[in-house]
Design an enzyme around this catalytic site. Structure first.
Site, PDB file in Angstrom:
ATOM      1  N   ASP A  99     -71.325 -19.863 -37.384  1.00  0.00           N
ATOM      2  CA  ASP A  99     -72.425 -20.703 -37.850  1.00  0.00           C
ATOM      3  C   ASP A  99     -73.513 -20.971 -36.818  1.00  0.00           C
ATOM      4  O   ASP A  99     -74.224 -21.962 -36.904  1.00  0.00           O
ATOM      5  CB  ASP A  99     -71.825 -22.045 -38.299  1.00  0.00           C
ATOM      6  CG  ASP A  99     -70.932 -22.646 -37.219  1.00  0.00           C
ATOM      7  OD1 ASP A  99     -71.133 -22.320 -36.035  1.00  0.00           O
ATOM      8  OD2 ASP A  99     -70.034 -23.445 -37.553  1.00  0.00           O
ATOM      9  N   GLU A 121     -65.152 -16.175 -40.899  1.00  0.00           N
ATOM     10  CA  GLU A 121     -65.077 -17.647 -40.938  1.00  0.00           C
ATOM     11  C   GLU A 121     -66.087 -18.182 -41.962  1.00  0.00           C
ATOM     12  O   GLU A 121     -66.849 -19.123 -41.708  1.00  0.00           O
ATOM     13  CB  GLU A 121     -65.332 -18.262 -39.554  1.00  0.00           C
ATOM     14  CG  GLU A 121     -64.816 -19.680 -39.414  1.00  0.00           C
ATOM     15  CD  GLU A 121     -65.126 -20.303 -38.048  1.00  0.00           C
ATOM     16  OE1 GLU A 121     -66.285 -20.584 -37.750  1.00  0.00           O
ATOM     17  OE2 GLU A 121     -64.170 -20.494 -37.277  1.00  0.00           O
ATOM     18  N   GLU A 135     -75.530 -26.193 -37.564  1.00  0.00           N
ATOM     19  CA  GLU A 135     -74.508 -25.235 -38.020  1.00  0.00           C
ATOM     20  C   GLU A 135     -74.280 -25.246 -39.535  1.00  0.00           C
ATOM     21  O   GLU A 135     -74.063 -24.194 -40.130  1.00  0.00           O
ATOM     22  CB  GLU A 135     -73.181 -25.478 -37.284  1.00  0.00           C
ATOM     23  CG  GLU A 135     -73.198 -25.047 -35.817  1.00  0.00           C
ATOM     24  CD  GLU A 135     -73.664 -26.139 -34.880  1.00  0.00           C
ATOM     25  OE1 GLU A 135     -74.131 -27.205 -35.362  1.00  0.00           O
ATOM     26  OE2 GLU A 135     -73.593 -25.931 -33.656  1.00  0.00           O
ATOM     27  N   HIS A 212     -69.778 -31.108 -26.607  1.00  0.00           N
ATOM     28  CA  HIS A 212     -71.041 -30.369 -26.512  1.00  0.00           C
ATOM     29  C   HIS A 212     -71.938 -30.520 -27.726  1.00  0.00           C
ATOM     30  O   HIS A 212     -73.102 -30.143 -27.694  1.00  0.00           O
ATOM     31  CB  HIS A 212     -70.767 -28.872 -26.280  1.00  0.00           C
ATOM     32  CG  HIS A 212     -70.251 -28.157 -27.494  1.00  0.00           C
ATOM     33  ND1 HIS A 212     -71.077 -27.543 -28.395  1.00  0.00           N
ATOM     34  CD2 HIS A 212     -68.998 -27.967 -27.963  1.00  0.00           C
ATOM     35  CE1 HIS A 212     -70.350 -26.996 -29.363  1.00  0.00           C
ATOM     36  NE2 HIS A 212     -69.082 -27.254 -29.129  1.00  0.00           N
ATOM     37  N   ARG A 214     -74.540 -30.919 -30.516  1.00  0.00           N
ATOM     38  CA  ARG A 214     -75.941 -31.328 -30.462  1.00  0.00           C
ATOM     39  C   ARG A 214     -76.150 -32.715 -31.068  1.00  0.00           C
ATOM     40  O   ARG A 214     -76.918 -33.515 -30.552  1.00  0.00           O
ATOM     41  CB  ARG A 214     -76.765 -30.276 -31.221  1.00  0.00           C
ATOM     42  CG  ARG A 214     -78.250 -30.373 -31.108  1.00  0.00           C
ATOM     43  CD  ARG A 214     -78.887 -29.187 -31.813  1.00  0.00           C
ATOM     44  NE  ARG A 214     -78.830 -27.984 -31.002  1.00  0.00           N
ATOM     45  CZ  ARG A 214     -79.827 -27.540 -30.236  1.00  0.00           C
ATOM     46  NH1 ARG A 214     -80.971 -28.184 -30.184  1.00  0.00           N
ATOM     47  NH2 ARG A 214     -79.715 -26.442 -29.532  1.00  0.00           N
ATOM     48  N   HIS A 245     -69.462 -28.415 -20.320  1.00  0.00           N
ATOM     49  CA  HIS A 245     -70.312 -27.411 -20.956  1.00  0.00           C
ATOM     50  C   HIS A 245     -71.517 -27.143 -20.062  1.00  0.00           C
ATOM     51  O   HIS A 245     -71.976 -28.027 -19.342  1.00  0.00           O
ATOM     52  CB  HIS A 245     -70.770 -27.954 -22.322  1.00  0.00           C
ATOM     53  CG  HIS A 245     -71.206 -26.898 -23.281  1.00  0.00           C
ATOM     54  ND1 HIS A 245     -72.502 -26.459 -23.352  1.00  0.00           N
ATOM     55  CD2 HIS A 245     -70.506 -26.197 -24.211  1.00  0.00           C
ATOM     56  CE1 HIS A 245     -72.578 -25.525 -24.295  1.00  0.00           C
ATOM     57  NE2 HIS A 245     -71.381 -25.350 -24.830  1.00  0.00           N
TER      58      HIS A 245
END
Ligand code: UDP
Length: 383
Positions: A99, A121, A135, A212, A214, A245
């Protein structure tokens, strides 16, 4: 150039690399198909690190990474740079995974060139177009232009059917992350960081943390940092391990809160083999990662997920994953409960494998063979 059907796999970030690696390896040894690999380089070092572990040498590198670029710049670069590669290689199918923005752009670019898209997926849905961002939208965009949907579980298949996607075009494969995990654990790679090697060796308790997402940038991540500090002070015998990250936004929000704490180990992103060993040794996993939510349950680790929703409900239902959001008090409360209350811990520490049985790559390649007319799909994963 052989006359066999040519399958091009495109990927750009660490989690995609981990999850496409078993499929690329299976394509490479398949006698009926030719395999071409393209990396966009959406992540740089973290991507190269995974390619190295799995022994994959990409045929093309679009090299789109730049510090601080917008999502639109990233997308524009992928569109512009992948087009000549599609033209030159003329693949018979294009495989994408998951994604990311790489996936949305590469799948649309392939569709515009009338190349069938295979989506690994497929069918994960949180139900909120804004979370995870971007995503959830990327997945839906990709589903619209996909010819073969490789759904990891029957629930992800159901999501697609509900969106009126032809059932005949969906195969339930299991998630290839479980193939990657099993394969990697078998190799028992040495842990190179001496602090982590000692923790893994001695079995000393570990709180493993990754963050991590967003949508957690900014205030939410500051809260995560403060919660980690309070937990480290409350439990001097537990070591918090945080492979940070690469994104500077993440580092600037969390790391200042952890300064001066002897029982907090902040590392660079760990190579996949080492990360899986630390995960195997951890007492509790605190994360906002998608892949970690899928892997840790098969290792019997309680997973607290710092998100308000998940597109991976299977392990939540199985009781090994709990959604706790990013509120500082809630994080401290739930980790404390797992550390202090044996029954609460035992209730979550069950090894379950709702995401796969280690044969997802085999099912995926069989389904691709059926799409391209060189073979037959095999029985679906029953999860
Ligand atoms: N991972 C890794 N090294 C690390 C942290 C994570 O190899 O230091 C692996 C982890 O096992 C999982 C994947 O990276 O397979 C998850 O990546 P990430 O959390 O960046 O992305 P997401 O899964 O949320 O898309």
């Amino acid at each position: 150039m052989s006359n066999q059907p040519r399958v091009m796999t495109v990927y750009g970030t660490r989690p995609e690399a981990i999850k496409v690696a078993p499929v690329i390896k299976a394509l490479e040894v398949n006698p009926n198909l030719d395999s071409v690999t393209v990396v966009t380089g959406q992540h740089r070092e973290m991507l190269d690190q995974v390619n190295e572990i799995f022994g994959i040498a990409p045929d093309h590198d679009l090299d789109v990474f730049a510090h601080g670029q917008t999502l639109n710049t990233l997308l524009a670069k992928v569109f512009e740079r992948i087009d000549p590669v599609l033209e030159r290689e003329a693949p018979d199918a294009l495989v994408v995974q998951g994604d990311t923005s790489t996936v949305a752009a590469a799948s649309v670019a392939a569709f515009y060139r009338q190349i069938p898209v295979v989506h690994l997926e497929a069918g994960l849905r949180s139900g909120d177009i804004h979370s995870p961002f971007p995503e959830e939208a990327n997945r839906k965009i990709t589903s619209q232009v996909t010819s073969l949907h490789l759904a990891p579980t029957s629930r992800s298949k159901d999501n697609l059917v509900r969106e009126a996607i032809d059932e005949q075009a969906i195969v339930v494969t299991g998630n290839t992350v479980i193939d990657a995990l099993f394969h990697t654990l078998e190799q028992k790679v040495p842990v190179s960081d001496p602090r982590l090697a000692e923790l893994v060796e001695t079995g000393s308790p570990i709180l493993l943390v990754t963050t991590h997402r967003r949508e957690n940038w900014g205030g939410a991540m500051e809260g995560v940092g403060r919660a980690l500090r309070r937990l480290a002070e409350r439990y001097p015998d537990v070591t918090t391990v945080l492979p940070a990250h690469r994104n500077p936004v993440v580092r600037e929000a969390v790391l200042p809160h952890l300064e001066g704490l002897a029982n907090v180990v902040v590392t660079e992103p760990l190579a996949y083999g080492e990360f899986t060993r630390v995960m195997g040794a951890a007492k509790v996993v605190l994360t906002d990662s998608g892949g970690v939510q899928e892997e840790a349950p098969s290792l019997g680790k309680p997973v607290l997920v710092m998100r308000d929703n998940t597109e991976r409900p299977e392990a939540v239902d199985a009781g090994t994953v709990r959604l706790i959001g990013t509120d500082e008090e809630r994080i401290v409360h739930d980790v404390t409960e797992l550390f202090d209350e044996e029954t609460a811990y035992a209730a979550m520490a069950n090894a379950v494998n709702p995401y796969g049985d280690g044969r997802a790559a085999e099912r995926s390649v069989a389904a691709i063979e059926q799409l391209l007319g060189t073979g037959q799909r095999i029985a679906d994963f029953a999860g």
